[in-house]
Design a protein around this motif. Sequence first.
Motif, PDB file in Angstrom:
ATOM      1  N   LYS A   8       6.011  25.912  -7.681  1.00 24.59           N
ATOM      2  CA  LYS A   8       5.659  24.792  -8.563  1.00 24.59           C
ATOM      3  C   LYS A   8       6.775  24.629  -9.585  1.00 24.59           C
ATOM      4  O   LYS A   8       7.294  25.620 -10.093  1.00 24.59           O
ATOM      5  CB  LYS A   8       4.335  25.076  -9.281  1.00 24.59           C
ATOM      6  N   ASN A  12       4.686  20.612 -12.962  1.00 26.88           N
ATOM      7  CA  ASN A  12       3.596  20.500 -11.986  1.00 26.88           C
ATOM      8  C   ASN A  12       2.279  20.006 -12.596  1.00 26.88           C
ATOM      9  O   ASN A  12       1.643  19.094 -12.053  1.00 26.88           O
ATOM     10  CB  ASN A  12       3.401  21.854 -11.302  1.00 26.88           C
ATOM     11  N   ALA A  13       1.887  20.613 -13.722  1.00 24.93           N
ATOM     12  CA  ALA A  13       0.607  20.234 -14.330  1.00 24.93           C
ATOM     13  C   ALA A  13       0.631  18.759 -14.746  1.00 24.93           C
ATOM     14  O   ALA A  13      -0.357  18.041 -14.575  1.00 24.93           O
ATOM     15  CB  ALA A  13       0.330  21.113 -15.542  1.00 24.93           C
ATOM     16  N   HIS A  15       2.307  16.310 -13.325  1.00 25.20           N
ATOM     17  CA  HIS A  15       2.137  15.463 -12.126  1.00 25.20           C
ATOM     18  C   HIS A  15       0.663  15.334 -11.750  1.00 25.20           C
ATOM     19  O   HIS A  15       0.189  14.271 -11.383  1.00 25.20           O
ATOM     20  CB  HIS A  15       2.908  16.038 -10.936  1.00 25.20           C
ATOM     21  N   HIS A  16      -0.037  16.462 -11.834  1.00 27.30           N
ATOM     22  CA  HIS A  16      -1.467  16.434 -11.485  1.00 27.30           C
ATOM     23  C   HIS A  16      -2.241  15.564 -12.466  1.00 27.30           C
ATOM     24  O   HIS A  16      -3.071  14.753 -12.065  1.00 27.30           O
ATOM     25  CB  HIS A  16      -2.041  17.860 -11.478  1.00 27.30           C
ATOM     26  N   ILE A  17      -1.949  15.738 -13.753  1.00 25.09           N
ATOM     27  CA  ILE A  17      -2.662  14.957 -14.784  1.00 25.09           C
ATOM     28  C   ILE A  17      -2.412  13.463 -14.583  1.00 25.09           C
ATOM     29  O   ILE A  17      -3.311  12.643 -14.716  1.00 25.09           O
ATOM     30  CB  ILE A  17      -2.219  15.394 -16.205  1.00 25.09           C
ATOM     31  N   GLY A  19      -1.900  11.993 -11.876  1.00 27.01           N
ATOM     32  CA  GLY A  19      -2.455  11.514 -10.603  1.00 27.01           C
ATOM     33  C   GLY A  19      -1.429  11.362  -9.506  1.00 27.01           C
ATOM     34  O   GLY A  19      -1.621  10.570  -8.578  1.00 27.01           O
ATOM     35  N   LYS A  21       0.406  12.001  -6.104  1.00 28.97           N
ATOM     36  CA  LYS A  21      -0.056  12.531  -4.820  1.00 28.97           C
ATOM     37  C   LYS A  21       0.891  13.668  -4.434  1.00 28.97           C
ATOM     38  O   LYS A  21       2.080  13.436  -4.193  1.00 28.97           O
ATOM     39  CB  LYS A  21      -0.057  11.436  -3.754  1.00 28.97           C
ATOM     40  N   MET A  22       0.368  14.890  -4.422  1.00 29.83           N
ATOM     41  CA  MET A  22       1.224  16.059  -4.275  1.00 29.83           C
ATOM     42  C   MET A  22       1.339  16.479  -2.802  1.00 29.83           C
ATOM     43  O   MET A  22       0.351  16.478  -2.073  1.00 29.83           O
ATOM     44  CB  MET A  22       0.664  17.219  -5.100  1.00 29.83           C
ATOM     45  N   GLU A  29       5.586  22.199  -4.410  1.00 27.82           N
ATOM     46  CA  GLU A  29       4.540  21.182  -4.496  1.00 27.82           C
ATOM     47  C   GLU A  29       5.083  20.054  -5.372  1.00 27.82           C
ATOM     48  O   GLU A  29       5.284  20.236  -6.569  1.00 27.82           O
ATOM     49  CB  GLU A  29       3.268  21.776  -5.110  1.00 27.82           C
ATOM     50  N   PRO A  31       5.403  15.615  -6.299  1.00 27.12           N
ATOM     51  CA  PRO A  31       4.715  14.330  -6.192  1.00 27.12           C
ATOM     52  C   PRO A  31       5.463  13.391  -5.247  1.00 27.12           C
ATOM     53  O   PRO A  31       6.661  13.145  -5.428  1.00 27.12           O
ATOM     54  CB  PRO A  31       4.761  13.780  -7.620  1.00 27.12           C
ATOM     55  N   TYR A  34       3.069   8.030  -7.221  1.00 23.98           N
ATOM     56  CA  TYR A  34       2.033   7.888  -8.246  1.00 23.98           C
ATOM     57  C   TYR A  34       1.253   6.599  -7.967  1.00 23.98           C
ATOM     58  O   TYR A  34       0.281   6.602  -7.261  1.00 23.98           O
ATOM     59  CB  TYR A  34       2.647   7.863  -9.653  1.00 23.98           C
TER      60      TYR A  34
END
Lengths: 368, 107
Positions: A8, A12-13, A15-17, A19, A21-22, A29, A31, A34
Amino acid sequence: MQTIKTKKTAFNAIHHILGGKMVDFAGYEMPVKYKGVNHEHEIVRNGVGVFDVSHMGEISIQGKGALPLIQKITSNDASKLIPGKVQYSCMPNDTGGIVDDLLVYMIGQDDYLLVVNASNIQKDLSWILSNNSFGVEIINISDSISLLAVQGPKAVKVLQKLTDIKLKDLEYYTFTIGEFASIPNVLLSSTGYTGAGGFEIYIENRYAAHLWETIFEAGNEENIEPVGLAARDTLRLEMGFCLYGNDIDDFTSPLEAGLGWITKFTKDFVHSGFLKIEKEKGITKKLVGFEIEDKGIPRHGYEIWNLNREVIGVVTSSTMSPTLKKAIGMGYISTEYSNIGDEIFINIRNKPVKAIIVRTPFIKKSSD
Amino acid sequence: MRKIGLYDFCIGITDFAQKEIGEIDLVEFNAEGKIKEAVSWGAVYGINKTFPLISPCECEIIAVNTILNKKPSHINTDPYSYWFLSISADISKGEFLNYEEYIELTQ
């Protein structure tokens, strides 16, 4: 059974927040998108977008023999570099292929930074170490470096708010090290793989979240947006830039790939004799760009046919160009069929689909 | 698949499928007339992957939705309105999952 953990990046965090697509990309991991690829592509071509490219590898080469080692392993002439300059180059292997394509940064006397493809970090390291007969210090610093590519015509305006360094004065393929967004020792480089202009920013991992936040705050008025790796691929393909693993690999020659301009025979490098002979004899196939005339989008590995349905080449990259709104691509093709304007056919699901060989880049640079 | 007559159906892809494919650049159909079950009758092109379309049953193609030629991205915004083909087939809806069963399966 050994399980390989997906790495990661320090973003990384975020990208998740946001949204993103990972997906698994070269062991990281990352993105892939988006809001959507076409939208993100447009953002970079006309505004400003931010890519996390921390998965790229950074290898520090230091010591008295640094330049001789780099001269031996890369095809371009690194003796032309001065501190603050970047050079695009490739590492030829000993069978006429390419270990990797890379950027060579000259930090100072006997001090260089090589930036390599994520999927090749370990392979490149082994290759460089096996050629190190110069007593040079080689350190893989990839895991401690985060890298953001801020790309697009509005990148200068946004980033200038965060530093006293005159970004406009940084010519293409040059860099500087200084304070940026209150972070010390940031390497700011006027590079990128989109053809839309912009900068790449190298920092230590611990500053990653701060850097991201500050850049997005500064870019708020310019509608800055995060961009995924899928748009990076459509952007680089519109420029006709090679992607390692698609258009170049261990079995393709830099001369066939159109990288003659970074293959300098004014010096000796790994297996340069072989490439020199290849150049004198002339290549039998070459990488060309094409535009699809009919319906269909080819994919990597599809056959290229002549009118008689004989195989004359293979597709290496292709996509629907968001700018041109037509399918474009690149592929290796027998030189006799490779002239600009030549008509070729691509075997798309067993049907010959007409395409025309065109000059690359497929679109003009934003700054042109 | 949506029933539009006694033996006629509209056929397209699901919301789940369009999300998996991502932005759709092109939809291509390469069959006409009577076709057998499990035959390739076209393809959907995503950004970097092509997904084959396979006929789910023996049927006859009645019409192809030509709107998708002009703007295939309609499928991304409204997959259940933009059908691909309309077909005529002697099948019972019971042979396929209904919407609720499908949602249960994919979630």
